[in-house]
Design an enzyme around this catalytic site. Structure first.
Site, PDB file in Angstrom:
ATOM      1  CG  ASP A  16      -2.485  -4.493  -0.125  1.00 18.96           C
ATOM      2  OD1 ASP A  16      -2.348  -4.591   1.105  1.00 18.96           O
ATOM      3  OD2 ASP A  16      -2.636  -3.410  -0.705  1.00 18.96           O
ATOM      4  CG  HIS A  19      -3.573  -6.547   4.866  1.00 17.10           C
ATOM      5  ND1 HIS A  19      -2.858  -6.579   6.043  1.00 17.10           N
ATOM      6  CD2 HIS A  19      -2.741  -5.989   3.945  1.00 17.10           C
ATOM      7  CE1 HIS A  19      -1.657  -6.057   5.846  1.00 17.10           C
ATOM      8  NE2 HIS A  19      -1.550  -5.695   4.580  1.00 17.10           N
ATOM      9  CG  HIS A 196      -0.924  -0.034  -4.275  1.00 13.48           C
ATOM     10  ND1 HIS A 196      -0.788  -1.411  -4.377  1.00 13.48           N
ATOM     11  CD2 HIS A 196      -1.622   0.186  -3.127  1.00 13.48           C
ATOM     12  CE1 HIS A 196      -1.376  -1.998  -3.331  1.00 13.48           C
ATOM     13  NE2 HIS A 196      -1.889  -1.050  -2.559  1.00 13.48           N
ATOM     14  CG  HIS A 198      -5.906   0.727  -0.595  1.00 16.70           C
ATOM     15  ND1 HIS A 198      -6.235  -0.509  -0.118  1.00 16.70           N
ATOM     16  CD2 HIS A 198      -4.570   0.709  -0.784  1.00 16.70           C
ATOM     17  CE1 HIS A 198      -5.138  -1.244   0.001  1.00 16.70           C
ATOM     18  NE2 HIS A 198      -4.105  -0.528  -0.391  1.00 16.70           N
ATOM     19  CE1 TYR A 286      -0.860   2.201   5.799  1.00 14.90           C
ATOM     20  CE2 TYR A 286       0.402   3.424   7.424  1.00 14.90           C
ATOM     21  CZ  TYR A 286       0.335   2.745   6.228  1.00 14.90           C
ATOM     22  OH  TYR A 286       1.447   2.611   5.472  1.00 14.90           O
TER      23      TYR A 286
END
Lengths: 339, 339
Positions: A16, A19, A196, A198, A286
């Site tokens: 991840d 990115h 998970h 963010h 997103y």
């Protein structure tokens, strides 16, 4: 006395985190970071293009090396940690999975949109057949209620998943929501539950602690929070917070901080929460929509924040990038009518 | 239906954020940031040296201007927000408070160590006498239990405080602790309760949401989380998270993000959580101990992290910087004995 469960740490700096590196880690860099993560006691180390096996493409951005090169660079340096690869069915194929096992992968993390678990059946079957551990990954879990997530998680369980993760892909969740959804998953599943996060709303660590308190026993992080936009849960900060909260974590705090020190000079920018990231988390969309949104805002004379908020209300999902122009066009027409 | 309380946002970019600027904001910069905060609808804007009125000194670092110059630059640009000044009794005096009221201060935030509320009585009395709002500030609240905090908060209430804040000065708290302590304060106090967080364990926003859920109705932030070490709760991220969680906040989300954009080019470094900050939060010690600790570590051949952990165990407080050398000496003797 209640037994405190041991919390498994899966680090995804090298997947991840890709990115935030425009997928340009070198295999040598990956080996250095992985060796430090292994030394610190991280249980699972995920390695691939940011969009998983076969993600390297015109559409998702070309990586500096092939998945095979990355996996083969990392596998030999691991003494204790298990090597993992992410696969998004539709991007990665069964052929890619066979290559990955040859290269040393022991864990497949198989990811789908939260309403599309059914497309993971074949890949999960193959992973089990090859003797790998299977982690199901339900992305954008903020867009649906706990019953839908549980239904899809049960599907993954029926396909052979050993763990199912609830994934807050847009950093859009708040702690009470995490508590409710993870608690419900714990109730209905017979396998361990993961989370998970963010960091768009500054809640990556807070939500992860809420998930663990609600029964999650596997959690994700990246060193220094490396990831798209606001980034992920910082692995080293999470380890400190979990230990502080009294959980058993098989990761050494000093050594995981040392691993972050190995990563740091490779980073392209410090991992901070900028305004765009806040709006993405607030709207629940997103980060890949950002560039398209800025273009549409300029073309139709709109505030990009208003477009993102509208996209959030409409619950757009990955792959619907073309729809942004339609939404912006519609908004600009309504706006000129109102004037 | 339960009425949702309105959450007051007090922004301390121009006071606690001063630490990250080595106290070098210019009065003009303060005026620019304050105007943007006012425009966004922030209720209270705190302005002074990082260590409060009269903090500018050899001991705490000299600011680029006097408190009077800062306050006089900010006061005229505020249309709705109230101007606040921090005072630590022992550093700032009653004379400084009179100057501050002349310069436009409407709110005094009067701060003491969590066990020393009694030294705030005189200052609180004067503030009330001058017609100002009084906010009590109990620092290092992680070092004692809820009963002690409540006892000290009751003292401040008896001195005339209109609000009492629990302050997590070292960023050392976890959400269940915040929930328990704030909940208890709500029970025993007849005045509103506030919470001020630091981000050492990545929990500034998570802890603040926990505080609000437990009944706190005043919360602090700084734009972009500007502050010493890991910094503070980011005001703009907090506003987004509070709104997302359904609370009433009289701050406009777009405009508070715009205010962060005004601040950004003035910042000396991006606000991130480095390893030193993690250990400070984990050990629960002040960031001002860091430099002394590094020096002592070098002198006695110790890992600075071990010294910080030991200082945390001994619950050292601000002003005990000299004690660090004693602790390091003792640790080095024990170490050589063990060898």
């Amino acid at each position: 006395m209640i037994a405190v469960p041991e919390i498994r740490i899966m680090d995804t700096t090298l997947r991840d985190g890709m990115h935030a590196m425009a997928h340009q880690f070198t295999p040598e860099q990956m080996a250095q970071v992985a060796a430090a993560l292994d030394e610190a006691g991280v249980d699972v180390i995920e390695v691939t293009h940011g969009d998983g096996l076969a993600g390297s493409s015109f559409q998702y951005g070309f990586a500096a090396a092939t998945d095979e090169e990355y996996l083969e660079a990392v596998a030999p340096v691991l003494k204790k940690a298990k090597l993992a690869a992410l696969i998004l069915p539709g991007i990665g194929t069964c052929r890619d999975m066979r290559m990955a096992v040859q290269a040393g992968v022991k864990v497949f993390r198989i990811a789908t949109h939260v309403t599309e678990a059914d497309i993971s059946e074949e890949h999960m079957g193959l992973a089990k057949e090859m003797g790998a551990e299977v982690v199901g990954f339900l992305m954008m879990s903020h867009t649906v209620g706990k019953e839908k997530i549980a239904e899809q998680a049960k599907l993954m369980e029926s396909y052979g998943a050993d763990v199912v993760y609830m994934v807050d892909s847009a950093g859009a969740m708040i702690p009470p929501e995490v508590t409710e959804k993870i608690g419900y998953l714990k109730e209905v599943l017979n396998i361990p539950v993961g989370f998970h996060a963010h960091n768009n709303l500054g809640l990556a660590v807070g939500n992860t602690l809420a998930a663990v308190a609600a029964g999650a026993t596997a959690v994700d992080g990246t060193l220094r929070g490396l990831g798209a936009g606001a980034g992920n849960t910082s692995t080293e900060v999470l380890v400190a917070a979990l230990k502080k909260a009294g959980y058993q974590v098989g990761v050494d705090l000093y050594k995981i901080m040392d691993a972050a020190t190995v990563l740091e000079p490779m980073m392209r920018r410090p991992q901070v929460i900028d305004n765009a990231s806040i709006i993405l988390g607030y709207a629940g969309v997103y980060s890949s929509f950002l560039l398209h949104t800025y273009r549409a805002a300029e073309r139709f004379g709109l505030d990009p924040r208003d477009i993102l908020m509208e996209l959030g209300r409409r619950k757009v999902v990955g792959g619907q990038e073309d729809y942004i122009v339609d939404v912006a066009y519609e908004m600009s027409r309504n706006k000129s009518r109102a004037v």
